[in-house]
Design a protein around this motif. Sequence first.
Motif, PDB file in Angstrom:
ATOM      1  N   LEU A   1     -20.798  -3.895 -16.741  1.00 27.62           N
ATOM      2  CA  LEU A   1     -21.885  -3.686 -17.695  1.00 27.62           C
ATOM      3  C   LEU A   1     -22.261  -4.971 -18.416  1.00 27.62           C
ATOM      4  CD1 LEU A   1     -23.616  -1.392 -18.901  1.00 27.62           C
ATOM      5  CD2 LEU A   1     -21.842  -1.068 -20.603  1.00 27.62           C
ATOM      6  N   ALA A   2     -21.265  -5.812 -18.710  1.00 30.27           N
ATOM      7  CA  ALA A   2     -21.512  -7.026 -19.493  1.00 30.27           C
ATOM      8  C   ALA A   2     -22.237  -8.093 -18.691  1.00 30.27           C
ATOM      9  CB  ALA A   2     -20.189  -7.579 -20.013  1.00 30.27           C
ATOM     10  N   LEU A   3     -21.991  -8.147 -17.374  1.00 29.41           N
ATOM     11  CA  LEU A   3     -22.545  -9.223 -16.553  1.00 29.41           C
ATOM     12  C   LEU A   3     -23.932  -8.865 -16.024  1.00 29.41           C
ATOM     13  CD1 LEU A   3     -19.369 -10.231 -14.541  1.00 29.41           C
ATOM     14  CD2 LEU A   3     -20.688 -11.755 -16.013  1.00 29.41           C
ATOM     15  N   CYS A   4     -24.786  -9.875 -15.939  1.00 29.72           N
ATOM     16  CA  CYS A   4     -26.087  -9.677 -15.310  1.00 29.72           C
ATOM     17  C   CYS A   4     -25.907  -9.707 -13.792  1.00 29.72           C
ATOM     18  CB  CYS A   4     -27.071 -10.748 -15.757  1.00 29.72           C
ATOM     19  SG  CYS A   4     -26.541 -12.435 -15.400  1.00 29.72           S
TER      20      CYS A   4
ATOM     21  N   ALA B   1     -25.820  -5.187 -22.901  1.00 33.98           N
ATOM     22  CA  ALA B   1     -25.536  -5.108 -21.470  1.00 33.98           C
ATOM     23  C   ALA B   1     -26.273  -6.223 -20.743  1.00 33.98           C
ATOM     24  CB  ALA B   1     -25.961  -3.748 -20.925  1.00 33.98           C
ATOM     25  N   ALA B   2     -25.684  -6.686 -19.648  1.00 31.82           N
ATOM     26  CA  ALA B   2     -26.273  -7.727 -18.800  1.00 31.82           C
ATOM     27  C   ALA B   2     -26.543  -9.014 -19.568  1.00 31.82           C
ATOM     28  CB  ALA B   2     -27.555  -7.222 -18.138  1.00 31.82           C
TER      29      ALA B   2
ATOM     30  N   ALA C   1     -30.755  -3.171 -20.499  1.00 35.58           N
ATOM     31  CA  ALA C   1     -30.592  -4.029 -21.677  1.00 35.58           C
ATOM     32  C   ALA C   1     -29.999  -3.228 -22.828  1.00 35.58           C
ATOM     33  CB  ALA C   1     -31.931  -4.628 -22.084  1.00 35.58           C
ATOM     34  N   GLY C   2     -29.166  -2.264 -22.492  1.00 31.39           N
ATOM     35  CA  GLY C   2     -28.589  -1.417 -23.526  1.00 31.39           C
ATOM     36  C   GLY C   2     -27.329  -2.011 -24.112  1.00 31.39           C
ATOM     37  N   LEU C   3     -26.609  -1.198 -24.851  1.00 36.86           N
ATOM     38  CA  LEU C   3     -25.388  -1.651 -25.502  1.00 36.86           C
ATOM     39  C   LEU C   3     -24.193  -1.361 -24.624  1.00 36.86           C
ATOM     40  CD1 LEU C   3     -26.100  -0.300 -29.085  1.00 36.86           C
ATOM     41  CD2 LEU C   3     -26.671  -2.532 -28.142  1.00 36.86           C
ATOM     42  N   ILE C   4     -23.201  -2.245 -24.684  1.00 39.53           N
ATOM     43  CA  ILE C   4     -21.964  -2.009 -23.948  1.00 39.53           C
ATOM     44  C   ILE C   4     -21.177  -0.910 -24.650  1.00 39.53           C
ATOM     45  CG2 ILE C   4     -19.753  -3.028 -23.315  1.00 39.53           C
ATOM     46  CD1 ILE C   4     -21.146  -5.628 -22.875  1.00 39.53           C
TER      47      ILE C   4
END
Length: 653
Positions: A547-550, A519-520, A650-653
Motif C-alpha cells: 500500500l505504501a509503495l507506488c 498510499a502510494a 491516493a488514500g490513507l494507509i
Amino acid sequence: MNSGTILRSVARADQQPLVIFAPSPAAKGGIASYVGELMPHLMADFDVTLVVADDAPLPDDVQSGPRILLATEFRRHRSVFEAAPKLYHFGNNPAHAYMLDLIATDPGLVVLHDFNLNYLHQTATIQWGDRERYRAAMVREYGVLGEENVDWQFAREDRETFATYEMPWNGSVLEMATGVIAHSRFVQYKVAARVPRIPVWFVPHYVSPLVTEYAGMSRAAARQLVGLPANDFILTAPGFVTRAKNITMVLAALSELRGRVPPFRLVLAGERRLSEYDVAREIEEFGQQDLTVCTDYLSDQRFFAHLAAADAVVNLRYPSGGETSGTLMRALGMRKPVVVFDYGPMGELPDSVVHKIAWDENAQAALTEALQALMTDDAAGRALGARAAAYVQDNCEIGHIAGRYRDIIRGGGGGPSSGTSTVRHHFSAPGEIVRRLARHAADAPVAMNAADGRIWMCAGAPPLGEPGRRALVVSPRPEQTAALLCSLFEWRHESITAMTPDAFLAPDVTGCDCKPLQAAEFAFALVVMAADLPENRASLLMRRLNLALCMGGSLALEVFSSLDTAMPDMPFGEVGLGQRLRDAGFGGVQALTSRDGFMRELIAPDDEDPSGVRASCMSARKTSDVAVWRFTQSIEGLPACLGGRRGQPAGLI
C-alpha cells in the motif's frame, strides 16, 4: 483509402472537436450499432473524428458520417488532436483491442460497455502468441492470484472463459480514464470502488431509434418474412449465442414443457461462436432439433423482424460481465415480455417491466414456471410488454441520452489527462558502494554500527535518491538506519519517513509530521525486521508495504533471527522471502548477499560476533496492487488466505 481521402478539415470553427475511439459503424456487434446510432446526435454538437482499427471495415459513405482515421493515421496526426476531448467505447470484444495502446498515450473519457475486459486482453495478447504479456498484465492487476489463474488456464486445452469472470482485468483502462460512463448502477459502483479518484456517471443504455421504424410490423408479416410458423408460440433469445446466455437452462425448461403447452419454437437470433460454445450439441442432447432455429448473424431488418415475430424473449445472463444488453433494450421497446435473471444490470430494471428469476438453487424450476405462464396466458404477456415499452420510452430515449453525453464531455469529462508515470530508479555501481562503505567504516564506525541490517548496504539494494522521490525506512533503529541510507545512497533526509516496526504496524500510521501516511507515497522502502514476527503482524506488514509503495517502487527487505533459532519455522522463513514477496504483489525478486550474491542466507562470518544473528535479504519491485498472505498457522477469525486490492490509489494507509 489513404489518409488524404479520410482526413478532411480539422475542427470547424463553430464546433468543439471530439475524438471517438470505437468499432467501425460497418462492423458487426452491438457496440458498433450503439456508436453508429448515437453518432448523428454527437455530430450535431461536436466536430467528430472517429478512430478505428487499421483492419476495421470502413463504411461505403464516408462523406455523410464523421471524419474517419485509422489508428496508425491518428498516431501520425495526433498532435492536431492533442487538446481535443477523447471518448473511448470499450467492450469485451476483439474489435476494441487497438484502443489498449492508444488510451495509454491519449487518456480520455471511457464508456464501459462491459466491466469485464479480460477476454479483450486475451485477444490482444494470447491470440497473437504473446502469453508472457498476458501473464505480466494479470500479475500487475491481480498479483500472485492472477498468475495462478493464468497457469490454470494454460494447463487446459479447452479454457473456459468463465475462469476469468472473477478477474475482469480492466485496471489498465480505468487507470488512464479521465472519467467513466456506465450503463448501470451495478457497473458504476464497481468502477467507483476500483478508481475512486475519477468521476463515474450513470447514463442508461438508450433504446434504438429503429424500434420506431419496426414497431408497426405485424406478427404475421414478420413471421412470413423470416419463415416462422404462423400459429406456434415463438420464444426468442437474441444476440450472440454464448455459454453465458444459459441456453442450456432454456432447452431444459422447454424439454420439460413439451406436450404440456401449445406448440412452440425456440429461435436463437444471433451469431454462434462455435469455437467457444457448441450449442448444437446441447440442442441435440435435449432432443430439440425440430423445435430450434439458429439464425446466425442478422442484419438490422432481419433482427427486428425476428423480434416482431416473437411472443416472448429470454435474456438470461450469468455470470455477467457487467454488460447492459442492447438486444434487451430493443426487445423492451418492441413491447415484448422478457425473462431475465434478477442479477447484475438486468436486476436493476423495475419488477413491473421484466419477469425476473432469482439466481439460486430454484432457478431452473422458476424458469420453467415462467415460460409456462407466458405460453398459456397471452394477455399477461401483452401487458408486461406494454409496460416495458412505456418504461424505455420514458427513460431511454436516444435524444435525452445524447444530451447527457454532450453535458459530460463539455464539462471536461473527456479532457486530456497527464496519465501516470513509471518509476525509474538508478542504482549506484557496486564498486562505488564498496568505496563508500570503506570510507564510512573508517570515518564513522559508531554510526555505521548503530544502523540496522548489513546486507542491504553491502549488496547495494537501495536505488539512488532523486528529487521529488520519497523513501520509507522501517527498522528497530530507524533514524540511524535512515542516516546511513542518506550517506551511502544520496537520499535527502527530509525525503525519508523513518519509523519503528511497531509504529508502522499501529492502527493509525503517521509520519514525522503526525499526519496519516498516504498510499502510494513512496518510491523506495527499506525494511529491517525480525523474522519471528507473529504471522498476523507479518501479514499486515506485507499488505502495508504494498500500500505504501507506488507502482514500480523498489523494496529492500532484510530479516534476521538468532543463530540458535530455525529460520524456516518463522513467518518469513518457512517458504522463503521470495514467495512472500511475490504473494504480496512484488516482482523481480532477487536474493542478496554481501558475499557472492548466491547465498540465500548469510551467517555471521565471525563466531565471536556479538550480534549472533543470521540474516536474509531480498530486493523487489512493486508490480501489483494486490497483496495476499497465505496463513500456515490457523488463527481464529482469519481465513487461510488474506489480502486484496487497496481501496484508494491516493488514500490513507
